[in-house]
Design a protein around this motif. Structure first.
Motif, PDB file in Angstrom:
ATOM      1  N   ARG A  62      79.742  11.339  75.847  1.00  0.00           N
ATOM      2  CA  ARG A  62      79.462  10.568  74.648  1.00  0.00           C
ATOM      3  C   ARG A  62      77.959  10.519  74.368  1.00  0.00           C
ATOM      4  O   ARG A  62      77.147  10.635  75.278  1.00  0.00           O
ATOM      5  N   ARG A 117      83.777  -2.135  71.298  1.00  0.00           N
ATOM      6  CA  ARG A 117      83.466  -2.731  72.598  1.00  0.00           C
ATOM      7  C   ARG A 117      82.023  -3.219  72.493  1.00  0.00           C
ATOM      8  O   ARG A 117      81.138  -2.437  72.156  1.00  0.00           O
ATOM      9  N   ALA A 166      76.949   4.938  82.518  1.00  0.00           N
ATOM     10  CA  ALA A 166      78.379   4.792  82.842  1.00  0.00           C
ATOM     11  C   ALA A 166      79.229   4.957  81.586  1.00  0.00           C
ATOM     12  O   ALA A 166      80.273   5.631  81.618  1.00  0.00           O
ATOM     13  N   LEU A 167      78.802   4.364  80.470  1.00  0.00           N
ATOM     14  CA  LEU A 167      79.556   4.489  79.224  1.00  0.00           C
ATOM     15  C   LEU A 167      79.602   5.937  78.742  1.00  0.00           C
ATOM     16  O   LEU A 167      80.625   6.397  78.241  1.00  0.00           O
ATOM     17  N   LYS A 168      78.494   6.653  78.887  1.00  0.00           N
ATOM     18  CA  LYS A 168      78.449   8.053  78.452  1.00  0.00           C
ATOM     19  C   LYS A 168      79.428   8.921  79.237  1.00  0.00           C
ATOM     20  O   LYS A 168      79.928   9.915  78.710  1.00  0.00           O
ATOM     21  N   GLU A 173      82.346   8.051  80.228  1.00  0.00           N
ATOM     22  CA  GLU A 173      83.719   7.740  79.844  1.00  0.00           C
ATOM     23  C   GLU A 173      84.127   8.559  78.617  1.00  0.00           C
ATOM     24  O   GLU A 173      83.278   8.961  77.828  1.00  0.00           O
ATOM     25  N   PRO A 174      85.409   8.765  78.421  1.00  0.00           N
ATOM     26  CA  PRO A 174      85.856   9.395  77.173  1.00  0.00           C
ATOM     27  C   PRO A 174      85.751   8.385  76.024  1.00  0.00           C
ATOM     28  O   PRO A 174      85.757   7.181  76.255  1.00  0.00           O
ATOM     29  N   GLY A 175      85.647   8.899  74.826  1.00  0.00           N
ATOM     30  CA  GLY A 175      85.631   8.009  73.674  1.00  0.00           C
ATOM     31  C   GLY A 175      84.676   8.483  72.599  1.00  0.00           C
ATOM     32  O   GLY A 175      84.091   9.565  72.673  1.00  0.00           O
ATOM     33  N   THR A 193      81.771   1.692  70.612  1.00  0.00           N
ATOM     34  CA  THR A 193      81.007   0.808  71.478  1.00  0.00           C
ATOM     35  C   THR A 193      79.684   0.472  70.809  1.00  0.00           C
ATOM     36  O   THR A 193      79.063   1.341  70.197  1.00  0.00           O
TER      37      THR A 193
END
Length: 188
Positions: free
Chosen positions: A2, A85, A112-114, A116-118, A63
């Protein structure tokens, strides 16, 4: 992976808010706002989306990351972006609704967010947080308003490393607002 996008309004002299954190001098009417409503509806607060009848699925972001002062804008709702989010970076904030997560380490959180998928991650303010996250910012979308504030909260505040971005696109509106998108250049 992401992307982290800093999508923000700024004055001609590089301020994202006045010294008190206010942004009332920015233009909130005109053709540039139509572009925001149609092309970037994810960045509208939930109350505005409801008032405008926007309930489409998120298209760019799922997010949002913001500093404490951005989150605690006077008169703002306790959960401003219920359709995303929500993360608030703060070491002092302790009470938030269950859908707003307070974090103290923005770099670790973004990394950590990067992973993740999304959809994308939207950095919506403020200047100190943007400076801290500059190594992780993949894209800048600057909505440059035709005003000079003279002082206030800068686009990037504090110490930060040099980063290069390449212009990807520019759009000028009748209001005089210019949207410019920059993509981070990879260092070779």
């Amino acid at each position: 992976m992401r992307n982290l996008t800093y999508f923000i309004a700024t004055s001609l002299d590089g301020f994202i808010a006045d010294p008190t954190g206010g942004y009332g001098d920015f233009l909130f009417e005109g053709d540039h706002m139509t572009a925001v409503f149609e092309e970037y509806p994810d960045t509208l607060p939930s109350q505005a989306r409801h008032a405008l009848g926007i309930d489409a699925p998120n298209k760019d972001f799922d997010t949002v990351l913001m500093g404490r002062a951005t989150y605690q804008v006077p008169g703002g709702p306790p959960s401003p972006y219920r359709h995303l989010r929500q993360y608030v970076v703060s070491s002092r904030l302790s009470t938030t609704p269950p859908d707003v997560q307070v974090v103290s380490d923005p770099l670790a959180t973004v990394r950590a967010l990067k992973a993740e998928p999304g959809l994308g991650i939207w950095l919506c303010g403020g200047g100190r947080l943007a400076a801290t996250l500059l190594p992780e910012i993949d894209e800048l979308i600057l909505k440059v308003h035709p005003i000079v504030l003279g002082k206030g909260i800068p686009l990037f505040a504090g110490d930060f490393p040099t980063a290069r971005f390449a212009k990807a696109s520019t759009r000028t509106f009748d209001t005089g607002v210019v949207f410019t998108t920059y993509a981070k250049e990879e260092v070779t």
